[in-house]
Design a protein around this motif. Structure first.
Motif, PDB file in Angstrom:
ATOM      1  N   VAL A   1      52.799  42.159  40.706  1.00  0.00           N
ATOM      2  CA  VAL A   1      51.213  41.425  41.731  1.00  0.00           C
ATOM      3  C   VAL A   1      51.124  42.252  43.591  1.00  0.00           C
ATOM      4  O   VAL A   1      51.865  41.617  43.998  1.00  0.00           O
ATOM      5  CB  VAL A   1      51.154  39.975  41.502  1.00  0.00           C
ATOM      6  CG1 VAL A   1      50.227  39.445  42.003  1.00  0.00           C
ATOM      7  CG2 VAL A   1      51.521  39.529  40.283  1.00  0.00           C
ATOM      8  N   GLY A   2      49.525  42.296  43.878  1.00  0.00           N
ATOM      9  CA  GLY A   2      49.802  42.663  45.002  1.00  0.00           C
ATOM     10  C   GLY A   2      49.984  44.102  45.283  1.00  0.00           C
ATOM     11  O   GLY A   2      49.996  44.318  46.648  1.00  0.00           O
TER      12      GLY A   2
ATOM     13  N   ASN B   1      43.428  40.202  42.606  1.00  0.00           N
ATOM     14  CA  ASN B   1      44.872  40.863  42.516  1.00  0.00           C
ATOM     15  C   ASN B   1      44.808  42.384  41.945  1.00  0.00           C
ATOM     16  O   ASN B   1      45.662  43.146  41.657  1.00  0.00           O
ATOM     17  CB  ASN B   1      45.905  40.229  41.299  1.00  0.00           C
ATOM     18  CG  ASN B   1      46.130  39.552  42.178  1.00  0.00           C
ATOM     19  OD1 ASN B   1      46.136  39.073  43.003  1.00  0.00           O
ATOM     20  ND2 ASN B   1      46.485  38.101  41.074  1.00  0.00           N
TER      21      ASN B   1
END
Length: 240
Positions: free
Chosen positions: A71-72, A103
């Motif tokens: 994530v990210g 995201n």
């Protein structure tokens, strides 16, 4: 002096490396004979757990699929790793920047490009290609003025009267809508001379949703001109 250069180079390398994911959960794909595919993303070959690529050979996709387990994080094809810097695939138009929404790395309007723009500065382009009329207008200009680009529509309730789509033209992100040159369709008005036929219509754009309506719809009137011979040829062309 030379030692200073070495220290500076080491600092740059450390900074560049810090941008890349270097954790162990998920593991690097090379450590588990992993691979990346469009259908399944990046997984180890033995137990199908998620992994993270560290080279272009492990990540053949030209998008952020390879960093889907993080994530990210976003794939940087020049560094061959997943970084915290968003990368948009395909690249953004000249009036956009790559940002993060939910995201995901997506192209968003660069607010600095159209600062101070007024409604009188808006221009719509019209292409009269055969029996199809295409009208396009800058998405980011509309956003800057508080209008919703997805609301492009003609008069009429059919899907053809309001089916707009986004695209990039001349390195500018635009919203386009197409309409067939047919009398009465979505409000088409037809006029004729001895040699020409004209299709005229009006495009409407409404403001972004909000608790209070403070702006009138933007209205663009346009006309496409065709020769009568060309129009007859279109009408007589075989239909697939």
């Amino acid at each position: 002096m030379r030692s200073l250069l070495v220290l500076a180079l080491c600092a740059l390398l450390e900074y560049a490396g810090a941008a890349c994911y270097s954790g162990s959960d998920p593991v690097p794909c090379y450590s588990c004979a992993g691979s990346c595919t469009f259908d399944n993303g990046c997984h180890c070959s033995n137990d199908f757990t998620g992994c993270v690529p560290s080279s272009n050979s492990e990540c053949p996709m030209g998008d952020n699929t390879c960093c889907g387990n993080l994530v990210g994080r976003y794939w940087d094809s020049s560094l061959h790793c997943c970084t915290e810097t968003p990368f948009c695939y395909p690249g953004c138009s000249g009036d956009e920047v790559c940002g993060v929404v939910n995201n995901a790395a997506v192209c968003v309007c660069d607010r600095n490009t159209y600062q101070g723009i007024k409604i009188s500065d808006l221009r719509a382009s019209v292409d009269c290609d055969g029996g199809l009329m295409t009208i396009s207008i800058s998405r980011c200009q509309l956003q800057q003025l508080g209008y919703d680009a997805s609301t492009l529509h003609f008069n009429g309730d059919s899907a053809e009267c309001k089916a707009s789509y986004g695209e990039s033209r001349n390195n500018i992100r635009v919203q386009s809508i197409q309409l067939r040159a047919v009398s009465g369709l979505c409000g088409n008005v037809v006029t004729k001379t001895d040699s020409k036929i004209y299709y005229s219509n009006t495009l409407f754009i409404t403001q972004k949703p909000g608790p209070i309506i403070t702006r009138n719809p933007i209205v663009f009137s346009f006309t496409c001109e065709y020769s009568l011979d060309m129009q007859i040829g279109i009408m007589l062309s075989p239909q697939s």
